[in-house]
Design a protein around this motif. Sequence first.
Motif, short mmCIF file in Angstrom:
data_model
loop_
_atom_site.label_atom_id
_atom_site.label_comp_id
_atom_site.label_asym_id
_atom_site.label_seq_id
_atom_site.Cartn_x
_atom_site.Cartn_y
_atom_site.Cartn_z
N ALA A 134 0.03 -0.02 3.51
CA ALA A 134 -1.33 -0.26 3.97
C ALA A 134 -2.29 -0.34 2.79
O ALA A 134 -3.18 -1.21 2.76
N VAL A 135 -2.13 0.55 1.82
CA VAL A 135 -3.03 0.55 0.66
C VAL A 135 -2.88 -0.75 -0.13
O VAL A 135 -3.87 -1.41 -0.47
N PHE A 136 -1.64 -1.14 -0.42
CA PHE A 136 -1.41 -2.33 -1.24
C PHE A 136 -1.85 -3.61 -0.54
O PHE A 136 -2.56 -4.44 -1.11
N ILE A 137 -1.44 -3.79 0.71
CA ILE A 137 -1.77 -5.03 1.42
C ILE A 137 -3.27 -5.13 1.66
O ILE A 137 -3.85 -6.23 1.62
N SER A 138 -3.92 -4.00 1.90
CA SER A 138 -5.37 -4.06 2.10
C SER A 138 -6.09 -4.51 0.83
O SER A 138 -7.06 -5.27 0.89
N LEU B 179 -10.09 2.03 11.76
CA LEU B 179 -9.00 1.06 11.79
C LEU B 179 -7.83 1.52 10.94
O LEU B 179 -6.67 1.31 11.31
N THR B 180 -8.12 2.16 9.81
CA THR B 180 -7.06 2.68 8.94
C THR B 180 -6.24 3.73 9.66
O THR B 180 -5.01 3.78 9.55
N LEU B 181 -6.92 4.60 10.40
CA LEU B 181 -6.21 5.65 11.13
C LEU B 181 -5.24 5.05 12.14
O LEU B 181 -4.14 5.57 12.34
N TRP C 72 -1.06 -9.45 8.87
CA TRP C 72 -2.41 -9.99 9.02
C TRP C 72 -3.44 -8.93 9.37
O TRP C 72 -4.57 -8.96 8.82
N PRO C 73 -3.15 -7.96 10.24
CA PRO C 73 -4.13 -6.89 10.46
C PRO C 73 -4.46 -6.11 9.19
O PRO C 73 -5.62 -5.73 8.97
N LEU C 74 -3.46 -5.88 8.33
CA LEU C 74 -3.71 -5.14 7.10
C LEU C 74 -4.53 -5.97 6.12
O LEU C 74 -5.38 -5.44 5.40
N LEU C 75 -4.27 -7.27 6.05
CA LEU C 75 -5.08 -8.14 5.20
C LEU C 75 -6.54 -8.14 5.68
O LEU C 75 -7.48 -8.10 4.87
N SER D 34 -12.45 -3.15 1.61
CA SER D 34 -12.60 -3.30 0.17
C SER D 34 -13.36 -4.56 -0.23
O SER D 34 -14.30 -4.48 -1.02
N GLY D 35 -12.96 -5.72 0.28
CA GLY D 35 -13.53 -6.97 -0.18
C GLY D 35 -15.04 -7.02 -0.07
O GLY D 35 -15.76 -7.23 -1.07
#
Length: 299
Positions: free
Chosen positions: A183-187, A167-169, A65-68, A75-76
């Motif tokens: 992280a890349v895919f789920i984000s 947040l990514t870091l 859920w944090p990655l989503l 991105s969104g």
Amino acid sequence: MTLSSLIRLIALAALWGGSFLFMRIAVPHLGAVPTAVGRGLFSTLGLGAALFILGYRPRLGRYLWPLLALGVINSGIPFLMYSLAAQVLPSGYSAIFNATTPLVATVVGALVFAEGITRARIAAVLLGIGGVAVLAQAGPLEITTAVLGGMAACFVATVCYAFSSFLTLRLAGANAPVDMRAAVFISQLGALLVLLPALLIHLFLHPQAMTELQAAPLLAWSNVALLGLLSTALAYVLYFRLITDEGPQKALTVTFIVPVFAVLWGWLLLGEPLSLAHVAGGGLIALSLWMVLRPVAPK
């Protein structure tokens, strides 16, 4: 910054510079919301297929859920904001406003994430902003309500990018608990999940949009595919790696170079003229990058 990171930085700038060109071509035919959704769809499918072929199966547990949520911010929302801006702003202008991201990140980092601010960093960022301001003089826009709305959309996107870099870091950095590939895919999946409802609302409010999508030329759809696969999927792999290796502040300096590539692609592919303003602005941007990326002697 290491040589490999510098190469990734230049490649990322070229890909993101092309993204504004792709959007500028696709949005008039498809609309802002469908273009943003198409970008998220192609990006998610491209990354998912690559991970499947490589045999990688992420196990995220409580980090799903944090990655989503990260994808919504990273991105969104920016995808939608820049697609909206592409309706009224030339591709180079959106890239120029995107270059203010490091300045926004400096403020966000200091106020929210307890990041230190040095005089040299502030001077370098302001110099970079001066460079993109000079670039803006290459083709001044008439300030209208629509143009101001496009500028506001770009600003919202830069604030999202500033927050998401920190947040990514924490979620996918060198010592973080989540693998960068996951992280890349789920984000990107999170971005797609928030954009799909926006598309349904758009189609409900504009019933004629479905007919326009069916009549859109192949050129528009191919630009959306390039936008998602190259300027998003591949670009975010490079961007997340940069954040992991160099930290958010240095990774975000890529936005200084993006306007240069946006102008370059416009000159090469659309025949847009170059001017002395481009040379002067590019020189200031290069100097600001050197100030941020130069090696610092250990204290």
